[in-house]
Design an enzyme around this catalytic site. Structure first.
Site, PDB file in Angstrom:
ATOM      1  N   GLU A   1       0.117  79.876 -47.999  1.00 14.06           N
ATOM      2  CA  GLU A   1      -0.704  80.702 -47.120  1.00 14.06           C
ATOM      3  C   GLU A   1      -1.777  79.857 -46.426  1.00 14.06           C
ATOM      4  OE1 GLU A   1      -0.189  83.209 -50.948  1.00 14.06           O
ATOM      5  OE2 GLU A   1       0.004  81.117 -50.340  1.00 14.06           O
TER       6      GLU A   1
ATOM      7  N   GLY B   1      26.539  65.810 -74.554  1.00 14.12           N
ATOM      8  CA  GLY B   1      27.984  65.983 -74.493  1.00 14.12           C
ATOM      9  C   GLY B   1      28.455  67.359 -74.947  1.00 14.12           C
TER      10      GLY B   1
END
Length: 342
Positions: A46, A286
């Protein structure tokens, strides 16, 4: 509001711990200023939009559009709601509410109390999706979790161990997919792998194939078996080791955190990362680590890259079910993105 969302996306990966926010000022049907939040400590969207307006006299008859509720508290910068009131902007259109308890409706209340006309919920679904990481962190008290893996056509993460002769990543995907993964790394706050991945692949877990920030590197290392020569211990990038042991090791850029490696491991990881303010984590493997999160349903997205190779045997890829968001080709690879049902 669509422009606000578009602008906000420019900050992906650079605004943590703040949300992605875009803002547009319109007067008599014309955009007179726009901006987005670029990084924590910098001006909010803003403020950037207001500062971009050349003729400030137009503000008193303009409408401010913003993708997320303007803040109402003092942080590293003053409250945006105060500035909006000070500039006498008569109308504010907001995409969605801020879930942060420091805001959570207080910004809207302050604007309304100042006599400003406030509209809330414009493109709310799109604005919520924009800040899925921020919302998950504040509402679910955990990071937004993205599972990622590459697999062969026949569903393996890696070939049998006897076919691997070097401790480096075994590439299933092509160069385009690799670059895409490195781009993803710049967008998330942290990246996580298991012990075996570090031992077998010795990954760097950085973003060298794409411009942007390197994520916090996280490794699970229950018994502190990661070798001293591993890239993860090279002090180049902040690294967190989650372990069950008391560590006497000292590295300049590596920290250790004790957690229980039990049936609630996924929850413990989420708890630690939440306490450390980590809003998103890319889990790259993994198989055991990925399945730890899948088994508990603790994941938000799965990004699966299927290469052109066939292994016939090896480490089986995980299986997930959810809502298919996209299925695209990256040259010889296929990328599927799946969202958890929750």
């Amino acid at each position: 509001m669509q422009r606000c969302v578009q602008l906000a996306q420019n900050g992906l990966g650079t605004t943590y711990p703040n949300p992605l926010v875009g803002s547009v000022l319109v007067c008599e049907g014309k955009i007179i200023g726009e901006g987005w939040h670029q990084k924590a400590g910098g001006p909010h969207a803003e403020v950037v939009a207001i500062n971009a307006v050349k003729d400030k006299s137009l503000l008193s008859k303009a409408t401010l559009y913003v993708s997320l509720e303007p803040c109402s508290h003092f942080g590293k910068t003053p409250p945006c709601s105060n500035l909006i009131i000070e500039k006498q902007i008569p109308r504010v259109v907001i995409g969605t509410l801020d879930p942060n308890i420091q805001v959570a409706g207080k910004g809207i209340e302050k604007l309304k109390n100042a006599g400003i006309q406030v509209t809330v919920g414009v493109m709310e679904k799109e604005c919520n999706k924009l800040n899925k990481r921020f919302f998950t962190f504040h509402l679910k008290k955990r990071p937004y979790i993205i599972l990622k893996w590459a697999q062969s056509i026949d569903g393996y993460l890696a070939p049998p161990q006897e076919k691997r002769t070097e401790k480096k990543p075994f590439w299933i995907s092509n160069a385009y997919s690799k670059q895409r993964v490195h781009k993803w790394r710049t967008e998330e706050q942290a990246i996580l792998v298991g012990t075996q991945t570090v031992v077998d692949d010795n990954p760097q877990l950085n973003s060298r194939e794409w411009w942007g920030n390197n994520p916090l590197r996280i490794a699970l290392d229950r018994t502190l078996k990661i070798p001293a020569q591993a890239h993860l211990l090279d002090n180049q990038i902040p690294t967190l080791i989650l372990t069950e042991k008391n560590s006497m090791k000292e590295y300049e850029n590596v920290s250790y955190e004790k957690i229980p490696f039990d049936e609630n491991l996924a929850e413990s990881i989420c708890s630690v990362l939440y306490q450390k303010g980590i809003q998103s984590v890319l889990v790259e493997g993994g198989a055991q680590t990925l399945n730890t999160f899948i088994a508990k349903g603790l994941w938000d997205e799965a990004r699966i890259i299927t290469g052109s190779q066939t292994f016939g045997n090896g480490i089986k890829a995980p299986q997930v079910s959810g809502i298919y968001l996209s299925n695209t080709n990256l040259e010889t690879d296929q990328l599927q993105i799946i969202r958890n049902y929750d």
